[in-house]
Design an enzyme around this catalytic site. Structure first.
Site, mmCIF file in Angstrom:
data_model
loop_
_atom_site.group_PDB
_atom_site.id
_atom_site.type_symbol
_atom_site.label_atom_id
_atom_site.label_comp_id
_atom_site.label_asym_id
_atom_site.label_seq_id
_atom_site.Cartn_x
_atom_site.Cartn_y
_atom_site.Cartn_z
ATOM 1 N N THR A 1 -7.778 9.982 14.520
ATOM 2 C CA THR A 1 -8.460 9.616 13.279
ATOM 3 C C THR A 1 -7.849 10.476 12.190
ATOM 4 O OG1 THR A 1 -10.232 11.263 13.558
ATOM 5 C CG2 THR A 1 -10.643 9.077 14.475
ATOM 6 N N HIS A 2 -7.693 9.925 10.995
ATOM 7 C CA HIS A 2 -7.035 10.628 9.879
ATOM 8 C C HIS A 2 -5.616 11.079 10.258
ATOM 9 C CE1 HIS A 2 -10.981 10.821 7.900
ATOM 10 N NE2 HIS A 2 -11.453 11.211 9.084
ATOM 11 N N SER B 1 22.984 3.534 11.457
ATOM 12 C CA SER B 1 23.306 4.013 10.111
ATOM 13 C C SER B 1 24.804 3.890 9.872
ATOM 14 C CB SER B 1 22.866 5.472 9.953
ATOM 15 O OG SER B 1 23.449 6.057 8.805
ATOM 16 N N LYS C 1 21.718 7.957 14.399
ATOM 17 C CA LYS C 1 20.503 7.235 14.000
ATOM 18 C C LYS C 1 20.266 5.961 14.808
ATOM 19 C CE LYS C 1 18.155 7.818 10.882
ATOM 20 N NZ LYS C 1 18.436 7.402 9.497
ATOM 21 N N GLU D 1 10.046 -2.148 10.349
ATOM 22 C CA GLU D 1 9.973 -1.890 8.905
ATOM 23 C C GLU D 1 9.997 -3.190 8.106
ATOM 24 O OE1 GLU D 1 12.118 2.512 9.050
ATOM 25 O OE2 GLU D 1 13.185 0.811 8.177
ATOM 26 N N TYR E 1 -6.500 -34.770 -8.998
ATOM 27 C CA TYR E 1 -5.149 -34.233 -8.828
ATOM 28 C C TYR E 1 -4.579 -33.762 -10.162
ATOM 29 C CZ TYR E 1 -0.239 -33.743 -7.717
ATOM 30 O OH TYR E 1 1.021 -33.229 -7.571
ATOM 31 N N LYS F 1 3.346 -25.774 -2.292
ATOM 32 C CA LYS F 1 4.233 -25.939 -1.136
ATOM 33 C C LYS F 1 5.141 -24.755 -0.868
ATOM 34 C CE LYS F 1 4.070 -30.884 -1.842
ATOM 35 N NZ LYS F 1 3.101 -30.690 -2.949
#
Length: 438
Positions: free
Chosen positions: A153-154, A275, A281, A288, A315, A323
């Site tokens: 928590t937190h 990377s 990396k 993400e 309409y 759309k």
């Protein structure tokens, strides 16, 4: 060529033609437009509004157009206002004057409303099917990795849970998403065909027939609402937004867990990138991107809500803006569900790292306080005592369970040797929740 113009003296400006055209995006609805027209023509023949001979010509012509589009022989492009005019013009070119009868007892208003309902219903079911696959993957991952881990928590270590229980929280979230979309499909399952522009038609049509032909549970019961309702688009986009929020939350955890600081999981190379400058990396780009695309779907929802909020019945051309945002939200949530499914199916859970995090988090502190309460101490006093013990342990770089009974008694005489069994991490998975975790 346009489907209107008799009452106009001057030609439409080229600027207005381009601004008004929706073919570039509503061509997505070509299949729904064709099957909707075929059902409508069958009804016209059944109700003796057009002849069987003309009806057969129209249906054969529409079938040939569909075949040519799907085989790549006919491109949906050119100087057409929308997919409806494209279909009608091409039909007339193929079968002659009989094609001009296809639009009898129908407006583009109920036609586009029908196309969008058919398309939304079909593609929403596709989202449901992909959510079902994701749920299966989550359950399998959870069952295979029933290891204790810190619950937070937190973003601070709180109490011991299991990786299985943690993942099953997301199982519950996506289960609700699936139910919401299924409910949206149930609510929208009515055919607007036959509403015409807004007030029906003087022809003796059979709306129940076309509704059944197209797989709806029945026709809408109000013509004005039938042609102007976009609630189902808003509701589905809202459902997609909730699903994206859940996907984003899970992505955030995957991103955090895959860091060297946490090191709880290892992502497969299939759903990671590297990377251009740092060879060590391994970036969680898939997660993400999902996290980033959530905002995109939220934007689609706000867009359609804003478009619809001030429209009078029935309409209005504003509704053409329903759309692109819906298509975007739909395609985005589908791709994100598929990517998440792939990530979860291939990631590895690091049991030892989870256990190490548990041991260094004082995750049995609450249970230690409960132990003192069971011995007769008031909870607030027990809370203070254990807080002092945690402070002492931090200074000594020791977990609570490694303190001797003599050290514990310095804080309270209520401690006895049974404290070690009581605060054992496996035992802290309380009986009340343990069976749900496992």
């Amino acid at each position: 060529m346009k489907l209107w113009g008799g009452r106009f003296k001057n030609a439409e400006s080229k600027l207005m033609e381009d601004f008004n055209s929706s073919l570039s995006f509503d061509k997505t609805l070509y299949y729904e437009d064709i099957i909707g027209s075929i059902a409508h023509v069958k009804m016209l023949v059944k109700c003796e509004i057009i002849s069987e001979e003309d009806g057969n010509k129209i249906i054969e012509g529409l079938d040939s157009i569909l075949k040519d589009i799907e085989e790549g022989k006919l491109k949906i492009e050119g100087d057409y206002e929308d997919i409806h005019s494209f279909m009608e013009v091409n039909l007339i070119e193929r079968i002659g004057d009989a094609g001009k009868k296809m639009h009898t007892a129908r407006s583009r208003n109920d036609q586009v409303a029908l196309d969008m309902r058919l398309y939304s219903k079909k593609r929403a079911q596709e989202v449901v099917e992909n959510l079902s696959r994701l749920l299966g993957t989550i359950k399998t991952l959870a069952e295979k990795n029933d290891y204790i881990m810190p619950g937070y928590t937190h973003m601070q270590r709180a109490q011991v849970v299991t990786f299985k229980h943690h993942m099953m929280a997301y199982f519950n979230m996506f289960s609700r998403d699936k139910k919401r979309i299924e409910n949206s499909i149930e609510i929208m399952d009515e055919s607007p065909l036959g509403c015409c522009a807004l007030a029906g038609t003087t022809y003796n049509t059979d709306r129940a027939f076309t509704a059944k032909e197209l797989g709806f549970k029945g026709p809408v019961n109000n013509f004005l609402d039938g042609v102007s309702d976009r609630d189902y688009i808003i509701e589905l986009t809202s459902d997609f937004s909730l699903a994206m929020m859940h996907l984003s939350r899970l992505s955030e955890e995957i991103i955090i867990w895959s860091t060297k600081e946490f090191d709880f999981i290892q992502l497969s190379d299939e759903f990671s990138t590297g990377s251009s400058i740092m060879p060590q990396k391994k970036n969680p780009d898939a997660a993400e991107l999902i996290r980033g695309k959530a905002g995109r779907v939220y934007g689609d929802l706000v867009s359609i809500l804003t478009t619809m909020k001030g429209l009078p019945l029935a309409y209005n051309k504003d509704m053409q803006e329903d759309k692109e945002g819906f298509f975007d939200a739909l395609n985005t949530v589908l791709s994100c569900i598929k990517i998440m499914n792939g990530m979860l199916a291939t990631l590895k859970v690091k049991k030892d790292s989870l256990l190490k995090a548990v041991k260094h988090g004082f995750l049995n502190a609450t249970e230690a306080a409960d132990y003192l309460v069971n011995k007769g101490m008031a909870f607030r006093d027990a809370h203070r005592v254990i807080g002092e013990i945690v402070l002492y342990c931090e200074e000594k770089s020791l977990p609570i369970e490694d303190l001797s009974i003599e050290q514990l008694k310095e804080f309270s005489g209520l401690f006895d040797k049974d404290i070690y069994e009581f605060i054992d991490y496996e035992n802290t998975l309380h009986k009340g929740i343990k069976k749900h975790m496992r």
